[in-house]
Structures are given as C-alpha cells and as structure tokens.
Design a protein around this motif. Structure first.
Motif, short mmCIF file in Angstrom:
data_model
loop_
_atom_site.label_atom_id
_atom_site.label_comp_id
_atom_site.label_asym_id
_atom_site.label_seq_id
_atom_site.Cartn_x
_atom_site.Cartn_y
_atom_site.Cartn_z
N VAL A 101 -2.80 21.78 37.48
CA VAL A 101 -1.74 21.71 36.49
C VAL A 101 -2.76 21.35 35.12
CG1 VAL A 101 0.07 20.42 35.51
CG2 VAL A 101 0.08 20.97 37.71
N GLU A 102 -3.48 20.40 35.07
CA GLU A 102 -4.18 20.01 33.89
C GLU A 102 -5.04 21.16 33.33
OE1 GLU A 102 -6.40 16.55 35.21
OE2 GLU A 102 -4.79 15.15 35.14
N ASN A 103 -5.47 22.18 34.33
CA ASN A 103 -6.33 23.20 33.73
C ASN A 103 -5.50 24.45 33.67
OD1 ASN A 103 -9.55 22.05 33.88
ND2 ASN A 103 -8.52 21.15 35.51
N GLY A 104 -4.27 24.49 33.30
CA GLY A 104 -3.66 25.50 32.92
C GLY A 104 -3.16 26.59 34.25
N ALA A 105 -3.44 26.12 35.53
CA ALA A 105 -2.97 27.15 36.36
C ALA A 105 -1.49 27.50 36.55
CB ALA A 105 -3.21 26.70 37.70
N THR A 106 -1.29 28.78 36.66
CA THR A 106 -0.07 29.38 36.93
C THR A 106 0.03 29.30 38.57
OG1 THR A 106 0.13 30.74 35.00
CG2 THR A 106 1.66 31.19 36.73
N PHE A 107 1.61 28.87 39.00
CA PHE A 107 1.53 28.77 40.56
C PHE A 107 2.75 29.90 41.23
CE2 PHE A 107 0.16 24.62 38.74
CZ PHE A 107 -0.57 24.16 39.83
N ARG A 125 5.79 21.66 48.87
CA ARG A 125 4.43 21.14 49.19
C ARG A 125 3.18 21.47 48.20
NH1 ARG A 125 4.21 23.46 55.08
NH2 ARG A 125 2.79 21.91 55.70
N ARG A 126 2.52 20.33 47.96
CA ARG A 126 1.48 20.43 46.99
C ARG A 126 0.18 19.82 47.52
NH1 ARG A 126 5.73 18.26 43.55
NH2 ARG A 126 6.59 19.62 41.83
N THR A 127 -0.71 20.38 47.18
CA THR A 127 -2.15 20.03 47.80
C THR A 127 -2.83 18.82 46.91
OG1 THR A 127 -3.75 21.34 46.31
CG2 THR A 127 -2.91 22.49 48.23
N PRO A 128 -3.57 17.98 47.43
CA PRO A 128 -4.08 16.87 46.73
C PRO A 128 -4.79 17.30 45.47
CG PRO A 128 -5.02 16.83 48.91
CD PRO A 128 -4.17 18.00 48.79
N MET A 129 -5.36 18.61 45.16
CA MET A 129 -5.95 19.11 43.88
C MET A 129 -4.62 19.69 42.90
SD MET A 129 -7.99 19.21 46.86
CE MET A 129 -8.32 21.08 47.45
N TYR A 130 -3.46 19.59 43.30
CA TYR A 130 -2.59 19.99 42.40
C TYR A 130 -2.46 19.78 41.00
CZ TYR A 130 2.19 21.19 40.84
OH TYR A 130 3.22 21.60 39.93
N SER A 131 -2.56 18.26 40.93
CA SER A 131 -2.74 17.54 39.35
C SER A 131 -3.94 18.34 38.60
CB SER A 131 -3.07 16.18 39.53
OG SER A 131 -4.03 15.73 40.13
N PRO A 185 4.85 30.24 44.91
CA PRO A 185 5.33 29.72 46.04
C PRO A 185 4.89 30.30 47.29
CG PRO A 185 7.13 30.52 44.94
CD PRO A 185 6.15 30.78 43.95
N VAL A 186 4.08 29.80 48.20
CA VAL A 186 3.71 30.37 49.40
C VAL A 186 4.16 29.43 50.56
CG1 VAL A 186 1.74 31.50 50.67
CG2 VAL A 186 1.68 31.57 48.25
N GLY A 187 5.17 29.79 51.51
CA GLY A 187 5.66 28.95 52.40
C GLY A 187 5.75 27.71 52.19
N GLN A 188 6.42 27.53 50.91
CA GLN A 188 6.78 25.95 50.56
C GLN A 188 5.86 25.42 49.81
OE1 GLN A 188 7.91 23.83 54.04
NE2 GLN A 188 10.03 24.24 54.06
N TRP A 189 4.56 26.00 49.79
CA TRP A 189 3.37 25.36 48.99
C TRP A 189 3.39 25.94 47.93
CZ3 TRP A 189 0.30 21.38 50.58
CH2 TRP A 189 0.19 21.38 51.96
N GLN A 190 2.93 25.18 46.61
CA GLN A 190 2.73 25.53 45.41
C GLN A 190 1.27 25.75 45.36
OE1 GLN A 190 4.74 26.15 42.55
NE2 GLN A 190 6.29 26.05 44.14
N ARG A 191 0.97 27.23 45.18
CA ARG A 191 -0.57 27.61 45.08
C ARG A 191 -0.88 28.14 44.01
NH1 ARG A 191 -3.10 30.65 50.20
NH2 ARG A 191 -4.99 29.82 49.05
N ALA A 192 -2.02 27.51 43.40
CA ALA A 192 -2.43 28.05 42.09
C ALA A 192 -2.55 29.73 42.26
CB ALA A 192 -3.96 27.48 41.98
N TRP A 193 -2.16 30.29 41.25
CA TRP A 193 -2.04 31.82 41.18
C TRP A 193 -3.16 32.34 40.57
CZ3 TRP A 193 2.82 35.04 38.99
CH2 TRP A 193 2.73 36.22 39.33
#
Length: 1006
Positions: free
Chosen positions: A627-633, A618-624, A635-643
């Motif tokens: 990614v473009e700004n170098g976030a490391t992710f 699961r990804r949030t609408p801001m996921y892209s 997994p939290v309850g199926q979600w890919q959260r910016a770490w």
C-alpha cells in the motif's frame, strides 16, 4: 379487556401488562407472555392466512414450530421478515404483522378462484401441464409461475442488525427442557461437568407449561421453577432459551440458533447481536425434543377453527386464550380427553368428544363423561361446515377398518374442532445424527432405535409419553451421560413423582371416510396444509408408480413446506403404504435434514453480511508495504494481491512492461504468500502422494521438490503445484492461490473415504508462511548477501531442491523453484517475519535495482515460458496430454487418481482441444482472452469453433503480443494460420509452440 376470548386460566401471562399490536391493519391488544398466535386466539381471530397452491382460508393449527398455516410478514422496512410462524413470535409493544400469500386481503383473496379449479391442480400437475409448447416455458409459464409463487416478501433494504457465531465445548448437551430434559440437565449438572441445556421456547419447562400436570403433589410449573433456579445457580451449567438446535452432525457437533433480541422488538438492543449461531462440540448428547401431535385426515379438515387438541389446551392453560366458545374434540387416543378436561376447566363448552375407537373406557374418558360431555365412539367427523370459519361438523359411525362410513350423518354445531391423531416423536435430530428408526405399531409412530453417536434419547422423543416415564428416563440419561463423559458416577439423585394416569391405546386411523370415496366429490382430505396436498394426491401418486416415499414426496410436495412435514410426513407415508399394500416400516421415511426449523440467512452468515464483510478479505504480512509503495490490488481467492506497482505517469501496461523487463535483466521480487500451502505428514505420506499425483513420488529424495498434476476421476487436470520432501514422512505441498481450499478438501475426501487405512495427516499452513520469490539473473548474488549459511552455487543448490538456513537473520526455507523461467528462489519464513525479510530484500537489492512486481507481470513472465495457470488455461476438460505434458504422467508406477480414464476412447480421440501458442499477423495486436478460433475468416452461421484464447499479453521482452489457446488438434497444426473472432473483430493468428521465450531453458540456472 378487549380480548373477548381471554380467560382467567392462563398461568404464563401477565394480564396487568397490556401490549398493543397490529394485525392486517387492525389495532389489537394482548398481554405480556403472549405469542402473536395466542393474542389472535384471545381476540377471536382465526382466519390468518391462505394456502400456498389454491389459496384456501387457513387458521392457526398448532402452537409451536410445527405450525403449517399461520405464517405472517412481520414488520416493515429493513427489518421486515417473511413467513414467520405466529405461534413462535413473542408479542411486544407495537408489533406489526400481516398475512402472506393473499391479495388484496386475507378476507378477500382474488387468487382463491384457483380453488374452483382445484380438481385440475392435482399431484404432478406442473410436470404434466407445462411441457408444451416448448416455447411457452420462458415466455408464459415461468413468468406466470414466478409471479404467483412465493409467500412473504423480502426487504430490499440493508439489514441494520448484527449476527454472530460462538464456538463452545461441553461434556453434556441436553436438547429440550421438558420434564425429561430438565431432569437430565439436573443430573448432569450435579455431576460437575460442563452442561448446556437448550430449548427453542421462551421459557424452560416444555410441555409442563401447557398442562395442569402435578409433580410431587403440586403444579408442575412450581417444580420447573425450582429446577431452573438450581441449574441457574450452577457455574458449570449454561442455559439457552429461545435457542433451536437445528443440526446434528458427525462427532457430536450440534448447531444451535439463539434468538437474542427478537422478543423485545426490532432494534431494541442494537449493542447486542440479534441472533447467534452456537457451534457445540460435546462428549455426550441427551435428546429430549418431545413430540408433535398428529392431525387427523378427514373431509375439509383445513377450515379455520380446526386445530390440534394440544394446541387448544396450550392456549387455554398457558395463555388464557380460549380457541372458541363451543368445541368438538375428535380423536383416536386418550390425550385429547385430557385437553377436553382442561378446556372445560378454562370455561369452554365441549359439545362432544368423537372417538374413532369402538370404546372409550379409560380414566380420562370417564372423567369427561362426568362433566356431562357426550362421548361418541366408533365414529368420526365425516364433514365440516363453514367457509372462513368452521361452524359445525357432521358425525357418523365408521367401519373399524377405516374404509367406509356406516351410519347416518348427524350435525353438531360448534366453532372449534380439536383433533388428535396420536403423537409423532420429534426424531429429527436423532435421524440427522444417522441414528436408525423403528416403527412401533402400538403407538403408530417411528421411534429411535440404534444410535450412531454418543447420544441418548429420552421422554416423548423416545416414545415415553407419560409424565413419570419422562421424568425417570431423563434423570437416568443425565446421570449416565455424565458418567460416560467422565464427570459423574452414574448415580441418580433426582426423585420426582408425576401424576400417573392410565390411558387406553390409540387406534391408528389414517383417512376418515365420508359419503363419497376419497378424491371424488368436492370434499378434500388435507395431509399437508401449507402445500394443499390431499390424501387423493398421494393415492394418485401411488397409482402412477410413485411407490417410493421419496418419489411420492417430490411428486406431491408432501412434507416440502416450511414446516418440513412435521405434521404431514407420517400421515402421508401411512396413506401410501395402504395404497401399495406394504407395511409402514417397509415404506420407510423421507430424509430428515437440517435445519430442524428455518434459520435466518443473517444468522448463518454471522458478521459477514454486508459490504466488505460479505466475503473474508485476506492480506499477506507485506500488505502494508504494498500500500505504501502504490500497489494496485486484485482479488484472488479472497486474497488482496499486488497487481502492479505504477510509478508516476504509468498506466498498467507501462508498469507491467517495466516490471517484466526488470526481472529478465536484473532482479525482481514477488509476494507469493498467497500460494496454498499444505503440510503433509505420516508414515504413508509418500504413498498417498504417489496415488494423488500423476508422476512418481516414492523415491523423491529428502530436500528435493517435484512439480505435479492432480487429476479428477475423469482424468482431467484439477490442480498443480510443487511439493517438497522435508523429511522421510514429511512433505510441503503448494497449490494455486484460488484452489488451496479445494485441494485440501480433495485430499481429505480420499483419506477419509477411499484410503482410510493410510496414516496421513494434512494441515493447511497457508497463513503460517510468508513467501517471497526472488528472480532474475542477479537473484543468486542477492541471495548470497542475505543468507551466509547456504551455498547457492549451482552444484550445491540445483534446481528443484530446498535448503534451510537463515535469511536476513531469521530461519527460512529456501526453494529453487521458478514460475518465470529465470533463476528464482522462493523464501519461506514464518508469517510474522515476512515484512522484515521483504524490507531486508528491498534494502539489500538496491544496488541491483531490485523491482517489486505484481501478479499481472507474473502472468506475462509465465506465459512467455508457456507455463499454464490451472483454472485459466484449463477448464476441467483437459488431460495432461492435451496440455502437451504427457511427460508428467508416469507409465511405470501403479494406479493414481484419474489413470483409468485414460483408457476411455474420448481421452485419446483425434481432434481434442490442445494447448498451443498464438502470434498475431500484426505483432502489436493483442488478442482478447476468450476470443473464439475458426479455420476461416468468414463462416456461415453457426460457425464451427476450433477453440478459444485462454491467455493473451503484450510481451515487452519479445516485442510482440503472445497468446495461449485451446485448439482442436492444435499440436498437429503448428505453423497453420487460423482466425480469432471477438465481437465482430477478426484477427489472423498463427499456431506456434506455447513456449515463446528461452525455449531451451538456459536462463533457469542463471
């Protein structure tokens, strides 16, 4: 043709199309239309497997999904499948199969020596034997059992096939396409509504494909072809063959397993999903699932060459495969005579019909006598001869009460025994639907009685075993179902006349005696063929107090094999009822559970079978943007959260330190869209929340929010979150990211089971809203630039309230909530606006040096304030009081979930583990989460533990490490020094308040 037992009688095979296959390394041939079982029968192969427990030789017993013995390993490599029934495998070119549970071969199985000690392997053997010495369990018993147990072998290679799921709705769903199912589908289809007909076999027609029945003066198969052709021509009818309805759930929800390409061979059509699971919701259900023939329980009734009479009839009539050259029919009812007549017609010699009834004067019995076959009444098969294949029977007269053998034994030579002990309606789906059964003494079987859902049961499944009854019942049920679904008038249009044959009633005979009492001597009376459960085992279970059928099942494993007791259950409970002196209805039945027949794990998983698809991502609408700004992710309850968002040269610690200080000194932005969000509405919504949460909710003003705890019944913290009152009867609840699904399930459970009188509706809206958290001393200034129609002053917009307006030009809900302790706003916009608003915040925030931060920074910020994370700082054993939050438990309102548990002595006892803060003697030393706490640096082992570290971080704002921990009597030990142990490393730590930063909360309002 190579098949020496192939006859000219089979009507559903094409002898001109020869198919080559291999069984146990032997190259054989069959013909198009064969199953693996019918091809083996045609080749004269009867030894196909070994029993599970004592490795006795076993052959083909049935011709369908009730087969207990003919299990094979199909194919090799990644598409290899274990424990498939040979009776259900359609033959295809190049098929390769082998027997399971035997080594080195089915003919010579070394573990068959266990049968020599079979008298030791009685019911309950495992429970009684592997108890002592205790040390042997892990070192000897379990490894040995695991090595011996099991049947086939799973492939370790990646599954190359695909599977899918489909959801469908219809007015009428008909399960089973025998005579009753076909007439039901035809009537419902003619009424005009959406109709689905499902059948587990490769052809529609059910039992009509296996017999020589006549309908409307001609072969039944011709009538079947006409009906199927008419159904195929209806746009409103869906026909699904090779499709097993395996589960019947609430609200007429039925699951169907369709095998789409198996009959073509492995990988034949890679563009198609190999299997498909259909999820049907339907207004009306017609169950026409037929019945299973019941075996007779007699001495050594498991030898290869002993099969059900209907199976032998099917192999001859449908496949043109004779089960043997000379057979003996053993029965207690007239249906076996029909099988005898068909086998005679196909070219098999029937040496005799042995009938347990005192007389056999029915129409079918007289027809058999006219063929020159001896009918021996009042007698039974009291012994069988042979080892790897039956070569004869011993017949003797038996008492009418079934207790003893009364005459001299007589030998009859044969290579096949065709048995019939009556018929069990296939009531599995009916029972899964919570329908109630009744026992019919005359037919000696359980029948559907009281339906719990919008369902009708027809044909043999309802105990209507004659052809005409099935035709009539099916037509009437189809018309009535269509009418009740709103698509028909209920008028019957199908007129099909079957051949009426008068039959004598059967005589229930549960165990056929021999010259020794059952359980004495070497003779065994098998009830469950696969698990080697005998009549003696069930009698032993009764003697040992297993008077409940459920207890007997588990003690003996009767009915627990892969056929789920389709053959053994009724015989088993009848034997138990006789032993304990209760009528069969009072003994009852075991629970019928899905699946009706085994379903592959691949089909159940659908598309989610390999790699990244094993679990939804699961990804949030801001996921892209992340990614473009170098976030490391993470997994939290199926979600890919910016770490965290590392800049050039930064590791995680440096990035988190920068992000943490940026929020405390300026403004930070967090993507909090993953928080669970539940919309709660209804006139009783406030009352419901008042019962679910520990604090009061009835008087919460509209536009205000409140933090709350949910407890389990034991008083322990289950989840937390903030809920806001959007309207008088409308609330917006937030939960932890990982706990969202569990909380919704929890709410629904209470609404449906405990408080069904409350009018409350809960809907998951997690994906409906994007959530942006803006926090820090400059947060108010940024919000005022983004939103001109909300007054952000402290008086107009206080903490724990919500306002609606526009942010960056789109409608939004803005909440004054803080998980960092600083001034914070949570912006909720529709998910499709999330990325736009995020970019607008980043653009407007440039002048404030806005900094995006991830979950690791959020953890540090909340830990500085002593805010807990449920599931990290709690483990299901903490009350609110243990967390130092007794203020959140109302002492004035009425009951709530978990309140009664606070009266237990355990929840108030001294020495409970409580939430505390820890600081290390060396400020730069960061503790390891999970480190154990003790009073002393050195202890004799095992050391008494005080608790453990739950959260631990370096705090750049404080300049030293911080930690939170659960510690025994921790709240009364503030200021004490204790020790944290981590794999040999010992650290001296001081117990302090868990609130490390801004203890007075002055930063919350800016």
């Amino acid at each position: 043709m190579a098949e020496q037992f192939r006859s000219t009688s089979g009507t559903r095979v094409d002898r001109s199309k020869v198919i080559n296959f291999t069984f146990n390394g032997r190259k054989l041939t069959g013909v198009e239309g064969d199953t693996l079982a019918s091809a083996l029968v045609a080749n004269g192969i009867h030894l196909v497997g070994r029993s599970f427990k004592t490795h006795r030789p076993r052959g083909i017993v049935s011709c369908g999904s009730d087969e207990p013995s003919a299990l094979v390993q199909l194919e090799t490599g990644p598409r290899s499948e274990p424990n498939l029934r040979a009776t259900q495998i359609e033959l295809y070119e190049g098929l390769e199969a082998k027997s399971v549970n035997c080594w080195p071969s089915v003919d010579f199985d070394i573990l068959s020596v266990t049968s020599l000690a079979s008298r030791l392997f009685v019911a309950g053997f495992y429970y009684k034997t592997f108890m002592s010495p205790k040390s042997f369990w892990m070192t000897v018993y379990e490894p040995l059992i695991r090595r011996i147990a099991g049947l086939g072998v799973l492939s370790h290679e990646k599954d190359p096939d695909t599977y899918d799921h489909m959801n469908e709705f219809c007015e009428v769903l008909v399960v089973g396409s025998g005579p009753a199912g076909l007439t039901a589908a035809l009537e419902a289809g003619r009424a005009g509504g959406r109709v689905v007909l499902v059948d587990e076999q490769a052809e529609f027609g059910g039992s009509l494909n296996n017999t020589r029945d006549i309908i409307n003066g001609r072969p039944a198969q011709e009538w079947v072809a006409e009906v199927v052709a008419e159904l195929e021509g209806m746009d409103n009818v869906r026909l699904l063959k090779r499709s097993n309805a395996f589960g019947y759930y609430d609200h007429n929800y039925i699951t169907v397993h369709e095998r789409r390409t198996d009959h073509m061979g492995p990988g034949a059509m890679p563009e198609l999903a190999r299997h498909r699971i259909w999820h049907f919701r339907t207004k009306q259900v017609v169950l026409a699932t037929g019945s299973h023939e019941r075996p007779l329980v007699f001495a050594d009734n498991d030898r290869p060459g002993i099969m059900l009479a209907s199976a032998g009839q099917t192999y001859a009539n449908r496949y043109g495969a004779l089960p043997g050259k000379r057979g003996v029919v053993f029965t207690n009812n007239d249906s076996a005579y029909k099988a005898a007549l068909d086998l005679l017609e196909a070219g098999m010699e029937i040496a005799a019909v042995v009938d347990l009834r005192e007389s056999a004067e029915g129409e079918l019995a007289h027809a058999v006598r006219k063929k020159g076959v001896e009918v021996i009444t009042g007698s039974g098969v009291v012994d069988t001869l042979g080892k790897k294949h039956v070569n004869g029977v011993m017949v003797a007269s038996v008492s009418s009460d079934g207790e003893k053998m009364t005459g001299q034994k007589r030998r009859i030579d044969c290579d096949t025994i065709l048995m019939s002990g009556g018929w069990n309606p296939a009531v599995h789906l009916f029972s899964q639907s919570i329908g109630k059964l009744r026992y019919d003494d005359e037919k000696a079987c359980f029948l559907p009685n009281i339906s719990a859902q919008k369902e009708r049961t027809v044909g043999a499944c309802s105990g209507a075993f004659t052809l005409q009854e099935a035709l009539d019942q099916g037509a009437a049920a189809g018309a009535a179902a269509a009418k009740d679904a709103g698509t028909g008038k209920g008028a019957v249009t199908v007129k099909a006349e079957g051949l009426v044959v008068e039959e004598q009633p059967l005589k229930a005979y549960w165990v056929v005696p021999t010259d020794h009492p059952v359980g004495q001597g070497k003779k065994k009376h098998f009830v469950d063929y696969q698990h080697d459960v005998t009549a003696a085992d069930i009698m032993l279970a009764a003697r040992e107090g297993m008077h409940s059928v459920e207890h007997m099942k588990r003690f003996t494993t009767n009915g627990m094999a892969t056929d789920q007791g389709k053959m053994s259950n009724v015989n088993g409970l009848a034997i138990l009822s006789h032993q304990i002196g209760k009528d069969i209805p009072k003994v009852g039945t075991t629970t019928f559970r899905p699946p009706y027949t085994p379903v592959t794990f691949g089909a159940l998983a659908g598309r989610s079978i390999n790699g990244d698809l094993a679990d939804p991502v699961r990804r949030t609408p801001m996921y892209s943007w992340h990614v473009e700004n170098g976030a490391t992710f993470e997994p939290v309850g199926q979600w890919q959260r910016a770490w965290y968002y590392p800049k050039a040269g930064e590791d995680m610690h440096a990035a988190v330190a920068r992000e943490t200080k940026a929020l405390r000194e300026g403004v930070g932005i967090l993507d909090a869209s993953t928080l669970g969000k539940i919309d709660i509405q209804g006139k009783d919504a406030a009352e419901f929340l008042n019962r679910i949460y520990t604090n009061a909710w009835l008087k919460l003003p509209v536009g205000s929010a409140r933090y709350g705890f949910m407890l389990k019944e034991d008083g322990m913290v289950f989840d937390d979150g903030v809920t806001t009152r959007l309207g008088e009867n409308h609330f917006h609840m937030t939960t932890t990211t990982g706990g969202a699904a569990g909380v919704l399930d929890w709410l629904e459970e209470y609404l449906q089971t405990e408080w069904p009188d409350l009018e409350v509706y809960c809907t998951s809206v997690t994906e409906e809203w994007s959530t942006l958290s803006i926090g820090g001393p400059k947060a108010r200034a940024l919000m005022e630039e983004l939103c001109s129609d909300i007054d952000f002053s402290q008086d107009a917009f206080p903490f724990m309230t919500m306002r609606e307006g526009t942010v960056a030009g789109v409608p939004a809900r803005v909440f004054r909530i803080s998980f960092t302790g600083d001034l914070s706003y949570e912006i909720n916009v529709r998910n499709w606006h999330g990325l736009h608003v995020w970019k607008a915040c980043m653009e407007a925030g440039k002048k404030y040096d806005i900094t995006p931060y991830g979950t690791e920074t959020m953890h540090v910020l909340r830990a500085e304030k002593g805010f807990i994370i449920v599931g990290q700082d709690t483990d299901g054993t903490q009350t609110p009081q243990d967390l130092g939050m007794d203020w959140i438990v109302s002492k004035k309102k009425g009951d709530f979930v978990g309140r009664r548990s606070f009266a237990r002595e355990d929840t108030a006892r001294e020495g409970r583990k409580q939430l505390v803060g820890l600081i290390t003697e060396n400020p730069k030393e960061v503790l390891t989460e999970g480190a154990q706490l003790t009073n002393e640096r050195d202890h004799a082992l095992p050391a008494p533990m005080l608790g453990h570290v739950t959260s631990s971080y370096w705090s750049p704002n404080l300049g030293h490490s911080i930690a939170m921990a659960m510690c025994k009597d921790g709240l009364n030990r503030t200021g004490e020094w204790i020790y944290a142990h981590d794999r040999g490393k010992v650290t001296k730590v001081k117990i302090v308040s868990p609130v490390f930063y801004d203890a007075k909360g002055e930063r919350r309002d800016g």
